[in-house]
Design a protein around this motif. Structure first.
Motif, PDB file in Angstrom:
ATOM      1  N   UNK A   3       0.830  -1.216   0.000  1.00  0.00           N
ATOM      2  CA  UNK A   3       0.000   0.000   0.000  1.00  0.00           C
ATOM      3  C   UNK A   3       0.860   1.260   0.000  1.00  0.00           C
ATOM      4  N   UNK A   4       1.881   1.313   0.855  1.00  0.00           N
ATOM      5  CA  UNK A   4       2.692   2.517   0.952  1.00  0.00           C
ATOM      6  C   UNK A   4       3.594   2.706  -0.263  1.00  0.00           C
ATOM      7  N   UNK A   5       4.072   1.602  -0.814  1.00  0.00           N
ATOM      8  CA  UNK A   5       4.837   1.707  -2.065  1.00  0.00           C
ATOM      9  C   UNK A   5       3.959   2.313  -3.162  1.00  0.00           C
ATOM     10  N   UNK A   6       2.723   1.819  -3.266  1.00  0.00           N
ATOM     11  CA  UNK A   6       1.801   2.340  -4.273  1.00  0.00           C
ATOM     12  C   UNK A   6       1.471   3.799  -4.058  1.00  0.00           C
ATOM     13  N   UNK A   7       1.215   4.188  -2.816  1.00  0.00           N
ATOM     14  CA  UNK A   7       0.859   5.579  -2.519  1.00  0.00           C
ATOM     15  C   UNK A   7       2.023   6.528  -2.828  1.00  0.00           C
ATOM     16  N   UNK A   8       3.236   6.122  -2.444  1.00  0.00           N
ATOM     17  CA  UNK A   8       4.414   6.961  -2.703  1.00  0.00           C
ATOM     18  C   UNK A   8       4.664   7.094  -4.203  1.00  0.00           C
ATOM     19  N   UNK A   9       4.472   6.010  -4.937  1.00  0.00           N
ATOM     20  CA  UNK A   9       4.686   6.074  -6.386  1.00  0.00           C
ATOM     21  C   UNK A   9       3.654   6.975  -7.059  1.00  0.00           C
ATOM     22  N   UNK A  10       2.401   6.915  -6.601  1.00  0.00           N
ATOM     23  CA  UNK A  10       1.382   7.811  -7.151  1.00  0.00           C
ATOM     24  C   UNK A  10       1.710   9.270  -6.856  1.00  0.00           C
TER      25      UNK A  10
ATOM     26  N   UNK B  12      -6.062   8.517  -0.747  1.00  0.00           N
ATOM     27  CA  UNK B  12      -7.100   7.512  -0.503  1.00  0.00           C
ATOM     28  C   UNK B  12      -6.476   6.134  -0.286  1.00  0.00           C
ATOM     29  N   UNK B  13      -5.448   5.820  -1.072  1.00  0.00           N
ATOM     30  CA  UNK B  13      -4.788   4.531  -0.918  1.00  0.00           C
ATOM     31  C   UNK B  13      -4.094   4.430   0.434  1.00  0.00           C
ATOM     32  N   UNK B  14      -3.472   5.517   0.885  1.00  0.00           N
ATOM     33  CA  UNK B  14      -2.778   5.494   2.178  1.00  0.00           C
ATOM     34  C   UNK B  14      -3.749   5.269   3.331  1.00  0.00           C
ATOM     35  N   UNK B  15      -5.002   5.673   3.150  1.00  0.00           N
ATOM     36  CA  UNK B  15      -6.019   5.521   4.196  1.00  0.00           C
ATOM     37  C   UNK B  15      -6.788   4.202   4.075  1.00  0.00           C
ATOM     38  N   UNK B  16      -6.525   3.470   2.988  1.00  0.00           N
ATOM     39  CA  UNK B  16      -7.269   2.231   2.731  1.00  0.00           C
ATOM     40  C   UNK B  16      -6.894   1.165   3.750  1.00  0.00           C
ATOM     41  N   UNK B  17      -7.894   0.443   4.241  1.00  0.00           N
ATOM     42  CA  UNK B  17      -7.679  -0.614   5.219  1.00  0.00           C
ATOM     43  C   UNK B  17      -8.198  -1.928   4.689  1.00  0.00           C
ATOM     44  N   UNK B  18      -7.556  -3.001   5.117  1.00  0.00           N
ATOM     45  CA  UNK B  18      -8.031  -4.325   4.738  1.00  0.00           C
ATOM     46  C   UNK B  18      -9.407  -4.568   5.348  1.00  0.00           C
ATOM     47  N   UNK B  19     -10.198  -5.376   4.669  1.00  0.00           N
ATOM     48  CA  UNK B  19     -11.447  -5.865   5.240  1.00  0.00           C
ATOM     49  C   UNK B  19     -11.131  -7.157   5.969  1.00  0.00           C
TER      50      UNK B  19
ATOM     51  N   UNK C  42      -2.738  12.531  -6.849  1.00  0.00           N
ATOM     52  CA  UNK C  42      -2.414  12.779  -5.449  1.00  0.00           C
ATOM     53  C   UNK C  42      -3.585  12.389  -4.553  1.00  0.00           C
ATOM     54  N   UNK C  43      -4.794  12.691  -5.004  1.00  0.00           N
ATOM     55  CA  UNK C  43      -5.975  12.296  -4.236  1.00  0.00           C
ATOM     56  C   UNK C  43      -6.097  10.784  -4.114  1.00  0.00           C
ATOM     57  N   UNK C  44      -5.802  10.075  -5.211  1.00  0.00           N
ATOM     58  CA  UNK C  44      -5.819   8.616  -5.164  1.00  0.00           C
ATOM     59  C   UNK C  44      -4.740   8.079  -4.232  1.00  0.00           C
TER      60      UNK C  44
END
Length: 210
Positions: free
Chosen positions: A77-84, A200-207, A195-197
């Motif tokens: 998740x954090x890799x994806x958020x940083x890359x975005x 949102x990704x950084x705040x995303x939590x697993x179900x 940046x908004x995505x």
């Protein structure tokens, strides 16, 4: 897998991709507007390949592993958020005018577009978790599961290619009639959405199912 199941999947997958366009759609729009359809096609190919990889991973059980492991989920998740965020920063600073060397650099730009789209999709755990929850609803356990996953992977790639092609073509034709100032705001608009995505990704939590 019968034809009705395939039709339902196409409708559901197309609706999901249209209602919630992701970062690869935004990249297709921006590539079409700033680099032309040839470069955009490379990016679309990268995104389509990511569909095949992610659905193969789901078929092999990686989605369940990601769902179960908090550490692995957070890392991806954090890799994806940083890359975005990096892509958003790069688009925000992109020049407002097309370079006269753009055509000569088409192959290099195309390779960059391919890897950007591929990495954006693969570094977003939401895609893997979405496919993990979505795809099994269309799988018939009594039939060959591997063939069904392959079929859905190809269909998903074709759907995304079609929709991203529409985005890219829309951006390409729009920039033929818009000014350089419009290009600047297109860059910044896409940067803001990426940046908004990322946020949102950084705040995303697993179900967790609880």
């Amino acid at each position: 897998m019968d034809s009705m199941t395939l039709l339902l999947y196409v409708v559901a997958a197309s609706s999901a991709a249209t209602i919630t366009p992701g970062p690869t759609m935004l990249l297709a729009l921006n590539n079409g507007a700033t680099h032309g359809m040839r470069v955009a096609a490379y990016g679309i190919a990268g995104a389509a390949l990511s569909d095949l990889i992610l659905i193969t991973a789901v078929g092999c059980g990686l989605g369940a592993i990601l769902q179960a492991s908090e550490y692995l989920f957070s890392m991806v998740k954090w890799v994806g958020a940083i890359y975005l965020l990096y892509l958003a920063w790069a688009l925000w600073r992109a020049p407002a005018k097309l370079s006269p060397l753009a055509q000569s650099n088409a192959a290099s730009d195309g390779r960059s577009a391919f890897w950007r789209s591929l990495l954006v999709a693969l570094s977003n755990p939401k895609g893997l978790l979405f496919f993990s929850a979505f795809l099994p609803q269309f799988i018939h356990p009594q039939s060959d599961v591997a063939i069904q996953y392959i079929t859905l992977a190809v269909l998903t790639a074709l759907i995304d290619i079609t929709l991203m092609g529409v985005y890219a073509m829309g951006g390409h034709h729009a920039m033929k009639v818009l000014s350089g100032q419009a290009l600047k705001w297109l860059h910044r608009g896409c940067a803001g959405m990426l940046a908004g995505l990322a946020v949102a990704l950084s705040l995303y939590r697993r179900n967790t199912g609880s």
